[in-house]
Design an enzyme around this catalytic site. Structure first.
Site, short mmCIF file in Angstrom:
data_model
loop_
_atom_site.label_atom_id
_atom_site.label_comp_id
_atom_site.label_asym_id
_atom_site.label_seq_id
_atom_site.Cartn_x
_atom_site.Cartn_y
_atom_site.Cartn_z
N GLU A 44 0.82 -1.20 0.00
CA GLU A 44 0.00 0.00 0.00
C GLU A 44 0.86 1.26 0.00
OE1 GLU A 44 -2.58 -0.79 3.31
OE2 GLU A 44 -1.06 -0.32 4.81
N CYS A 45 0.43 2.22 -0.78
CA CYS A 45 1.06 3.54 -0.92
C CYS A 45 2.55 3.41 -1.26
CB CYS A 45 0.83 4.38 0.32
SG CYS A 45 0.87 6.15 -0.03
N GLY A 46 3.46 3.71 -0.35
CA GLY A 46 4.88 3.63 -0.67
C GLY A 46 5.29 2.24 -1.10
N SER A 76 -2.25 -0.78 -3.83
CA SER A 76 -3.09 0.40 -3.92
C SER A 76 -2.43 1.53 -3.15
CB SER A 76 -4.48 0.12 -3.34
OG SER A 76 -5.22 1.31 -3.18
#
Length: 458
Positions: A328-330, A429
């Site tokens: 997720e994200c990074g 995501s």
């Protein structure tokens, strides 16, 4: 222990100094050998890292939009059992939350859910009698929110402090103290907020300076004595279980954004969590069946991540083999083809066939509810989970044929398709999901790792 002393440090707005006050209070009490349990209102990852270091105990997020009232109370009760006191840092202004029309997700909402008094931090710079009007407005806006006292911050002089003391006497609200302006001891900030605890070298001296600032200007004993006792629900000690699978968790300078409750729920479901560093390690941990790569600042470590070609290849092979991989994200950025920053291209794992490019301002910010539009190892079609999104990078070159597994709804009601899937069992995501909003997600993740291990053994 049947009760505990505790309070919420709230602010009139972001930037009023509530984080500095919170860290100073935690550090001052901790060095007096008071066992302080820290909490953070809202979805933030950076402040909890500082709380953990200042208090010496892991900080836990309490978010009134992502989590139910029962879950909030359960988390609070779980981690205050063996503490002497608890301090909760608020989010934004006291009444700021999910919506402008109600207090869901706000610090005020959490105060009422947990029956915790509020100490309001007011930036009194360039204010005199008007500070009293501001305080009175906050106290009268929602009479159910218990403001137990006020701390004036950024006070310019002893004369300024005297004027503020006289002014607030008109309101009947107790004055906890006046803190002089000390910009030099504030924690540095950057594009996602404060600089993370892992990225600062002089933390002990910073926290010590904040503790001195608090002790020189506030009466800690009087503050604690004036607080009501908060009854705690009795809990049974949790029985440790034998792990049934191993999940590698990326944890280093680049990846540190994890909700502590996510990790606990994975352990409770039967996972042994094995930390590894995408920067330093050349191979994945032995015997793992899944990967969890959380958020952080991969763009700040992009060169080092790109240089570690052995681990990037190992992760790509791990994903291609069908192991459950959640990012997720990074972490999601790390699994893409590259991170593009300052006109430089840094190759990443290449699992997702597109790139992330850093921008000068944030590209997304806010709460998200996701619903799976296809079966994944986190949940079947129709499963809903809540989370939060905040990033400065944008996606480039997304092919039309890439599979998406989320329908995402923001508070504006706008639905989008996201949750990119690859290699059958890799899911990524920009959204940080809070597993406690649907604990079945953590159980599903662990069960998928167990099931993959069985297929490997056949």
């Amino acid at each position: 222990m049947n009760s505990i002393k505790g309070f919420i440090v709230a602010g009139t707005h972001s930037g009023c100094g509530k984080t500095s006050v919170t860290l100073g209070l935690m550090a001052a009490l901790a060095r007096r050998n008071v066992k302080v349990q820290p909490f953070k209102t809202g979805p933030d990852f950076i402040d909890p890292g500082h709380h953990t270091r200042a208090a010496g105990r892991p900080c836990h997020n309490l978010d009134g939009w992502m989590l139910s009232g029962k879950t909030l109370r359960d988390i609070f009760s779980r981690y205050t059992q063996n503490a002497d006191a608890c301090i909760v840092e608020g989010v934004m202004g006291l009444f700021d939350g999910y919506s402008a029309l109600d207090d869901t997700g706000s610090t005020a909402h959490l105060s009422k859910e947990l029956n915790l008094p509020v100490i309001l931090v007011v930036d009194a710079g360039s204010m005199a009698r008007s500070a009293a009007a501001l305080v009175q407005g906050f106290c009268n806006f929602d009479p159910e929110t218990a403001v137990a006292g006020v701390i004036f911050n950024r006070v310019g002089s002893s004369n300024h402090a005297q004027i503020l003391e006289e002014a607030i006497s008109l309101t009947g609200v107790p004055l906890v103290g006046c803190l002089p302006r000390r910009e030099e001891i504030a924690t540095p900030s950057r594009h996602l907020g404060l600089v993370t605890a892992d990225h600062l070298q002089d933390l002990d001296s910073r926290y010590s300076a904040l503790a001195d600032w608090i002790e020189e200007n506030l009466d800690l004993e009087q503050i604690m004595e004036a607080l009501p006792d908060i009854p705690l629900q009795p809990r049974f000690d949790e029985v440790p279980m034998i792990p049934k699978t191993r999940i590698g968790v990326a944890q280093d300078y680049a990846f540190s954004f994890y909700y502590e409750e996510n990790l606990r729920l994975l352990r409770e479901a039967g996972a042994e969590l094995i930390p590894f560093s995408p920067i330093d390690d050349k191979i994945l941990p032995e015997g793992i069946s899944g990967l969890y790569i959380g958020g952080g600042y991969p763009e700040l470590a992009a060169f080092d991540l790109a240089q570690n070609t052995k681990l990037r290849r190992a992760i790509a092979d791990f994903s291609a083999a069908g192991h459950p991989v959640y990012a997720e994200c990074g972490g999601f950025m790390y699994l893409m083809e590259s991170i593009n920053k300052d006109d430089r291209v840094f190759p990443m794992c290449g699992i997702f066939p597109f790139r992330s490019s850093m921008k000068s301002r944030f590209q997304a910010l806010g709460y998200r509810e996701i619903q799976f539009t296809s079966d994944t190892f986190l949940g079947e079609t129709g499963t809903t989970v809540r989370g939060h999104e905040f990033h400065y990078s944008a996606l480039d070159g997304i092919p039309d044929e890439i599979k998406k597994s989320y329908q995402v709804t923001s508070k504006k009601g706008i639905s989008e398709d996201e949750g990119f899937a690859a290699n059958n069992n890799t899911l990524g995501s920009y959204i940080h999901l809070h597993f406690a909003s649907n604990p079945q997600v953590a159980e599903n993740f662990v069960n998928a790792c167990v099931e993959y291990s069985r297929t490997e053994d056949i």
